[in-house]
Design a protein around this motif. Structure first.
Motif, PDB file in Angstrom:
ATOM      1  N   ALA A 145      -7.892 -29.695  35.173  1.00  0.00           N
ATOM      2  CA  ALA A 145      -7.891 -30.818  36.098  1.00  0.00           C
ATOM      3  C   ALA A 145      -8.411 -32.113  35.465  1.00  0.00           C
ATOM      4  O   ALA A 145      -8.195 -33.205  35.998  1.00  0.00           O
ATOM      5  N   SER A 146      -9.076 -31.996  34.310  1.00  0.00           N
ATOM      6  CA  SER A 146      -9.669 -33.191  33.694  1.00  0.00           C
ATOM      7  C   SER A 146      -8.689 -33.948  32.795  1.00  0.00           C
ATOM      8  O   SER A 146      -8.966 -35.075  32.387  1.00  0.00           O
ATOM      9  N   PHE A 147      -7.556 -33.343  32.460  1.00  0.00           N
ATOM     10  CA  PHE A 147      -6.628 -33.951  31.510  1.00  0.00           C
ATOM     11  C   PHE A 147      -6.085 -35.268  32.055  1.00  0.00           C
ATOM     12  O   PHE A 147      -5.595 -35.349  33.179  1.00  0.00           O
ATOM     13  N   ARG A 148      -6.164 -36.320  31.228  1.00  0.00           N
ATOM     14  CA  ARG A 148      -5.766 -37.648  31.681  1.00  0.00           C
ATOM     15  C   ARG A 148      -4.298 -37.961  31.418  1.00  0.00           C
ATOM     16  O   ARG A 148      -3.774 -38.949  31.909  1.00  0.00           O
ATOM     17  N   ARG A 260      -9.601 -24.128  26.346  1.00  0.00           N
ATOM     18  CA  ARG A 260      -9.837 -25.089  27.425  1.00  0.00           C
ATOM     19  C   ARG A 260      -9.055 -26.374  27.182  1.00  0.00           C
ATOM     20  O   ARG A 260      -8.614 -26.662  26.072  1.00  0.00           O
ATOM     21  N   VAL A 261      -8.915 -27.105  28.263  1.00  0.00           N
ATOM     22  CA  VAL A 261      -8.260 -28.414  28.233  1.00  0.00           C
ATOM     23  C   VAL A 261      -9.338 -29.485  28.333  1.00  0.00           C
ATOM     24  O   VAL A 261     -10.322 -29.333  29.067  1.00  0.00           O
ATOM     25  N   THR A 262      -9.156 -30.565  27.571  1.00  0.00           N
ATOM     26  CA  THR A 262     -10.077 -31.695  27.648  1.00  0.00           C
ATOM     27  C   THR A 262      -9.355 -32.878  28.296  1.00  0.00           C
ATOM     28  O   THR A 262      -8.201 -32.778  28.682  1.00  0.00           O
ATOM     29  N   ARG A 263     -10.027 -34.005  28.357  1.00  0.00           N
ATOM     30  CA  ARG A 263      -9.397 -35.185  28.936  1.00  0.00           C
ATOM     31  C   ARG A 263      -8.225 -35.681  28.103  1.00  0.00           C
ATOM     32  O   ARG A 263      -7.296 -36.289  28.622  1.00  0.00           O
TER      33      ARG A 263
END
Length: 352
Positions: A145-148, A260-263
């Motif tokens: 959900a944080s991925f920009r 994991r996914v980052t921004r």
């Protein structure tokens, strides 16, 4: 009281049309096929531009009507399938009503009450053939959900031109993931990620062999012989020509799943990072069964237990085309014919 139908078929994609064909052949049954789409073609009309079938046209046919070959194409594209399904529906004069969205199926005494956005139909039996396309699955990966950047599922992908020059991560080791990754391998900075090492089927194996394997497995199980494994035991990816070309030129090499996914991208367990503008999740689907919720038949995994295509908890309900659990290869064009015939015959026998 409004007219009671013998059978309501829910969905006019390939499974619903195959059911309609066999109901029509049996004769004497008053039935309707309800379809939420405004036009024929089922989920095929929403596929990405480069999608190809896994089998030649003659081996991708519904019962009664061979799919004609597509000019100079061994493996037909999605528009060709849409044209075929449109012609099939017209040729057999199947009583399709659209757009009609089924909202719920409930028990109503001796009948099943089919509630839709255009009124109620009562039926003595229901064949549900809504497929999976309307229920894309997204895994619960930490940080998603944080991925920009932009995230989309297979259902929203159309053409590689939309992503030219971008850093794209494609997640998924099945056929959709491989085909979309191959599509993007030339004009994007591609990272293809799979949960386990990519397993390509031998180049000479396509949908014909997969259907034969699934059928042989079902026969072995019915006869009490050892389970040799489903089609997944052969591999995960059919090497259709675009996939084969991207693989053989070194453009289609899978990396293991990130943690994991980052921004701005993703991170692997060893700390390696990849920046991305887009993540495309080719992570599959779940059966679209919400309309059957009021019947209270779903098991712990979300599936409705079936014997063949018949719901164990209510013989008036049949499920068709959701995967091997509703008939071997029943989610394919060539594979859905046999379970559709079995469902139609079972319904006719039940109704006497």
């Amino acid at each position: 009281m409004s007219r009671v139908l013998d059978v309501v078929v829910i969905g006019a994609g390939q499974a619903g049309l195959a059911a309609g064909y066999h109901l029509r052949r049996l004769g004497g049954l008053d039935f309707a096929v309800l379809d939420a789409e405004p036009a024929p073609g089922g989920a095929w009309q929403h596929a990405w531009d480069s999608l190809r079938l896994f089998s030649p046209a003659a081996y991708s046919s519904l019962p009664g009507r061979l799919m004609p070959p597509q000019h100079e194409e061994t493996y037909p594209d999605a528009p060709h399938v849409v044209d075929y399904l449109t012609d099939y529906e017209r040729r057999y004069e199947l009583p399709v009503q659209r757009p009609v969205r089924v909202e719920a199926v409930r028990r109503d005494g001796a009948y099943l009450r089919v509630e839709t956005d255009s009124g109620v139909r009562s039926a003595r039996a229901v064949i549900s053939a809504t497929g999976t396309w309307s229920r894309p699955f997204l895994p619960a990966v930490p940080g998603r959900a944080s991925f920009r950047g932009r995230q989309l599922h297979t259902v929203r992908y159309r053409t590689p031109g939309e992503f030219a020059g971008m850093r794209v991560i494609v997640v998924g080791g099945g056929n959709s993931g491989a085909q979309i990754a191959a599509d993007l391998a030339y004009d994007t900075e591609l990272t293809w990620v799979t949960r386990r090492p990519a397993r390509f089927l031998a180049d000479d194996i396509d949908g014909r062999a997969l259907f034969d394997h699934a059928t042989a497995r079902r026969r072995a199980l019915d006869e009490g012989r050892t389970d040799g494994g489903g089609v997944a035991s052969l591999g995960d990816v059919v090497a259709v020509p675009p996939v084969r070309e991207a693989r053989d030129t070194g453009r289609l090499t899978a990396r293991p799943m990130f943690t994991r996914v980052t921004r701005t991208g993703v991170v692997w367990a060893d700390g390696t990072r990849a920046e991305a503008d887009v993540i495309i999740w080719c992570t599959g689907f779940r059966p679209a069964l919400a309309h059957l919720g009021p019947l209270g038949l779903r098991g712990p995994r979300g599936h409705i237990p079936v014997q063949g295509t018949e719901a164990v908890g209510d013989p008036r309900l049949h499920l068709l085309g959701y995967g091997d659990w509703t008939g071997p290869a029943s989610a394919t064009l060539i594979g859905v014919g046999r379970p559709a015939r079995e469902a139609a015959r079972a319904v006719a026998a039940l109704l006497g």
